[in-house]
Scaffold this active site. Sequence first.
Site, PDB file in Angstrom:
ATOM      1  N   ASP A  58      11.124   2.738  -4.864  1.00  0.00           N
ATOM      2  CA  ASP A  58      11.360   2.191  -3.529  1.00  0.00           C
ATOM      3  C   ASP A  58      12.406   3.083  -2.876  1.00  0.00           C
ATOM      4  OD1 ASP A  58      12.148   0.837  -1.275  1.00  0.00           O
ATOM      5  OD2 ASP A  58      12.333  -1.113  -2.256  1.00  0.00           O
ATOM      6  N   ASN A  86       6.684  11.889   1.583  1.00  0.00           N
ATOM      7  CA  ASN A  86       5.661  11.398   2.514  1.00  0.00           C
ATOM      8  C   ASN A  86       5.918   9.945   2.939  1.00  0.00           C
ATOM      9  OD1 ASN A  86       2.619  10.996   3.438  1.00  0.00           O
ATOM     10  ND2 ASN A  86       3.027   9.463   1.870  1.00  0.00           N
ATOM     11  N   SER A 147       6.846  14.078  12.152  1.00  0.00           N
ATOM     12  CA  SER A 147       5.887  13.616  13.156  1.00  0.00           C
ATOM     13  C   SER A 147       6.174  14.270  14.499  1.00  0.00           C
ATOM     14  CB  SER A 147       5.999  12.098  13.309  1.00  0.00           C
ATOM     15  OG  SER A 147       5.222  11.668  14.405  1.00  0.00           O
ATOM     16  N   TYR A 166      11.040   4.707  15.236  1.00  0.00           N
ATOM     17  CA  TYR A 166      10.274   5.669  14.437  1.00  0.00           C
ATOM     18  C   TYR A 166      10.541   7.099  14.927  1.00  0.00           C
ATOM     19  CZ  TYR A 166       6.234   8.108  12.465  1.00  0.00           C
ATOM     20  OH  TYR A 166       5.429   9.008  11.802  1.00  0.00           O
ATOM     21  N   LYS A 170      12.414  10.264  12.870  1.00  0.00           N
ATOM     22  CA  LYS A 170      11.762  11.536  12.515  1.00  0.00           C
ATOM     23  C   LYS A 170      12.548  12.726  13.092  1.00  0.00           C
ATOM     24  CE  LYS A 170       8.331  10.090   9.974  1.00  0.00           C
ATOM     25  NZ  LYS A 170       8.207  10.438   8.558  1.00  0.00           N
ATOM     26  N   VAL A 199      -3.518  10.788  12.130  1.00  0.00           N
ATOM     27  CA  VAL A 199      -4.343  10.513  10.939  1.00  0.00           C
ATOM     28  C   VAL A 199      -4.737   9.037  10.871  1.00  0.00           C
ATOM     29  CG1 VAL A 199      -4.498  10.839   8.442  1.00  0.00           C
ATOM     30  CG2 VAL A 199      -2.980  12.310   9.795  1.00  0.00           C
TER      31      VAL A 199
HETATM   32  N1  NAP Z   1      -0.818   8.529  10.279  1.00  0.00           N
HETATM   33  C1  NAP Z   1      -0.377   9.343  11.243  1.00  0.00           C
HETATM   34  O1  NAP Z   1      -1.046   9.549  12.292  1.00  0.00           O
HETATM   35  C2  NAP Z   1       0.931  10.059  11.096  1.00  0.00           C
HETATM   36  C3  NAP Z   1       1.314  10.927  12.129  1.00  0.00           C
HETATM   37  C4  NAP Z   1       2.507  11.609  12.014  1.00  0.00           C
HETATM   38  C5  NAP Z   1       3.285  11.456  10.878  1.00  0.00           C
HETATM   39  N2  NAP Z   1       2.887  10.593   9.880  1.00  0.00           N
HETATM   40  C6  NAP Z   1       3.757  10.492   8.697  1.00  0.00           C
HETATM   41  O2  NAP Z   1       2.970  10.699   7.536  1.00  0.00           O
HETATM   42  C7  NAP Z   1       3.512   9.955   6.441  1.00  0.00           C
HETATM   43  C8  NAP Z   1       2.444   9.060   5.865  1.00  0.00           C
HETATM   44  O3  NAP Z   1       1.912   8.295   6.913  1.00  0.00           O
HETATM   45  P1  NAP Z   1       0.707   7.274   6.693  1.00  0.00           P
HETATM   46  O4  NAP Z   1      -0.072   7.277   7.953  1.00  0.00           O
HETATM   47  O5  NAP Z   1       0.023   7.527   5.408  1.00  0.00           O
HETATM   48  O6  NAP Z   1       1.551   5.913   6.621  1.00  0.00           O
HETATM   49  P2  NAP Z   1       1.131   4.496   6.012  1.00  0.00           P
HETATM   50  O7  NAP Z   1      -0.337   4.400   5.877  1.00  0.00           O
HETATM   51  O8  NAP Z   1       1.859   3.487   6.840  1.00  0.00           O
HETATM   52  O9  NAP Z   1       1.756   4.562   4.543  1.00  0.00           O
HETATM   53  C9  NAP Z   1       3.125   4.606   4.383  1.00  0.00           C
HETATM   54  C10 NAP Z   1       3.412   4.761   2.915  1.00  0.00           C
HETATM   55  O10 NAP Z   1       4.832   4.799   2.764  1.00  0.00           O
HETATM   56  C11 NAP Z   1       5.182   3.799   1.826  1.00  0.00           C
HETATM   57  N3  NAP Z   1       6.513   3.279   2.050  1.00  0.00           N
HETATM   58  C12 NAP Z   1       7.017   2.692   3.147  1.00  0.00           C
HETATM   59  N4  NAP Z   1       8.278   2.304   2.923  1.00  0.00           N
HETATM   60  C13 NAP Z   1       8.566   2.637   1.642  1.00  0.00           C
HETATM   61  C14 NAP Z   1       9.696   2.469   0.808  1.00  0.00           C
HETATM   62  N5  NAP Z   1      10.795   1.871   1.228  1.00  0.00           N
HETATM   63  N6  NAP Z   1       9.647   2.948  -0.458  1.00  0.00           N
HETATM   64  C15 NAP Z   1       8.534   3.561  -0.914  1.00  0.00           C
HETATM   65  N7  NAP Z   1       7.426   3.732  -0.191  1.00  0.00           N
HETATM   66  C16 NAP Z   1       7.441   3.269   1.079  1.00  0.00           C
HETATM   67  C17 NAP Z   1       4.132   2.707   1.977  1.00  0.00           C
HETATM   68  O11 NAP Z   1       4.142   1.882   0.836  1.00  0.00           O
HETATM   69  P3  NAP Z   1       3.711   0.321   0.882  1.00  0.00           P
HETATM   70  O12 NAP Z   1       2.228   0.294   0.705  1.00  0.00           O
HETATM   71  O13 NAP Z   1       4.452  -0.273  -0.266  1.00  0.00           O
HETATM   72  O14 NAP Z   1       4.148  -0.227   2.210  1.00  0.00           O
HETATM   73  C18 NAP Z   1       2.894   3.576   2.102  1.00  0.00           C
HETATM   74  O15 NAP Z   1       2.476   4.029   0.851  1.00  0.00           O
HETATM   75  C19 NAP Z   1       4.704   9.188   7.010  1.00  0.00           C
HETATM   76  O16 NAP Z   1       5.877   9.936   6.781  1.00  0.00           O
HETATM   77  C20 NAP Z   1       4.403   9.135   8.502  1.00  0.00           C
HETATM   78  O17 NAP Z   1       5.574   9.002   9.263  1.00  0.00           O
HETATM   79  C21 NAP Z   1       1.732   9.902   9.976  1.00  0.00           C
END
Ligand code: NAP
Length: 266
Positions: A58, A86, A147, A166, A170, A199
């Site tokens: 965590d 990530n 991001s 958010y 970042k 994504v």
């Molecule tokens: N998706 C996009 O369009 C996008 C765009 C720009 C940047 N990003 C970045 O890409 C990365 C992944 O994004 P995503 O879209 O895959 O996000 P997501 O689907 O919301 O997944 C977030 C992940 O982070 C974990 N997490 C959150 N808080 C945590 C904590 N305290 N300790 C450990 N794990 C934790 C979540 O675990 P739980 O399942 O336990 O909640 C989940 O596995 C992030 O850094 C996000 O900011 C995403």
Amino acid sequence: MPSYAITGTSRGIGLAFIKELGSNPENTVFAMARNVSGATELNALAEKYKNVHIVETDIDDLKSIQKAAETVGKLNGGKLDILINNGALMQHERAILTLDAYEDQELLEKDMMSFYKTNVVGVIHTINAFLPLLRAGETKKCIITSSEMGSLKYILKNDVSFAPGYSMSKAAVNVAVAKFAVKHKEEGIIFLSLTPGFVKTSLAPKEKAEAFYAETVRRIRIKTPDFEGAILPEQSVRDQLAIIHKATIEQTGSLLNRRGDNAGDI
Ligand SMILES: NC(=O)c1ccc[n+]([C@@H]2O[C@H](COP(=O)([O-])OP(=O)(O)OC[C@H]3O[C@@H](n4cnc5c(N)ncnc54)[C@H](OP(=O)(O)O)[C@@H]3O)[C@@H](O)[C@H]2O)c1
């Protein structure tokens, strides 16, 4: 035989990293997740790929991070090649609120602090805990998933006033990355902020999620007509890995997108 540790692998982009990296038996993969018992798909991957090791972590909890680094060190001979930070707090019930739209100022403060805690302090703690392992590794790469939302240029060009906590987290983590980069350049540790693209990882029901992607793309294309649109996690991960594998010490501290260009310019 490169070794990887990735945070936030229960779902979304993190899970896609594990799928891609785990499918190559040459890799040793440490999949860090905070709720291991609830991470059904991740557990299935660890069953399928014997090179995938799940490590409960965590990133809001310093002790949990330190224990995870200790576990990875023990299982991997005291070293690690690539750390991918990530995991992040991104999907949030009040993401739509702008800074002036909170009726409750204490709730505003609580939300801002929780983004900062997970996305900035959590990442810093993780990097500090894994630094000794990275130092002992072969490739010495530390990646931080950032991001476009943290880029001033992107915010101003595309009129993005929502998701302030958010975005600010970042932007702040990019600065932390630059600080780490400056401090550790001489010992050859590469720090890189990488944006994954827009994504498809929404937890909303499919129809609602697709409507959200379509509306977001429509809005961005008003100011950025050639915006590529929403992509699948698998695509993002393949592109990010290509950049990670090519990264050199000259790039340390940079903020790049998944094509290797400076991020914030879409
Ligand atoms: N998706 C996009 O369009 C996008 C765009 C720009 C940047 N990003 C970045 O890409 C990365 C992944 O994004 P995503 O879209 O895959 O996000 P997501 O689907 O919301 O997944 C977030 C992940 O982070 C974990 N997490 C959150 N808080 C945590 C904590 N305290 N300790 C450990 N794990 C934790 C979540 O675990 P739980 O399942 O336990 O909640 C989940 O596995 C992030 O850094 C996000 O900011 C995403």
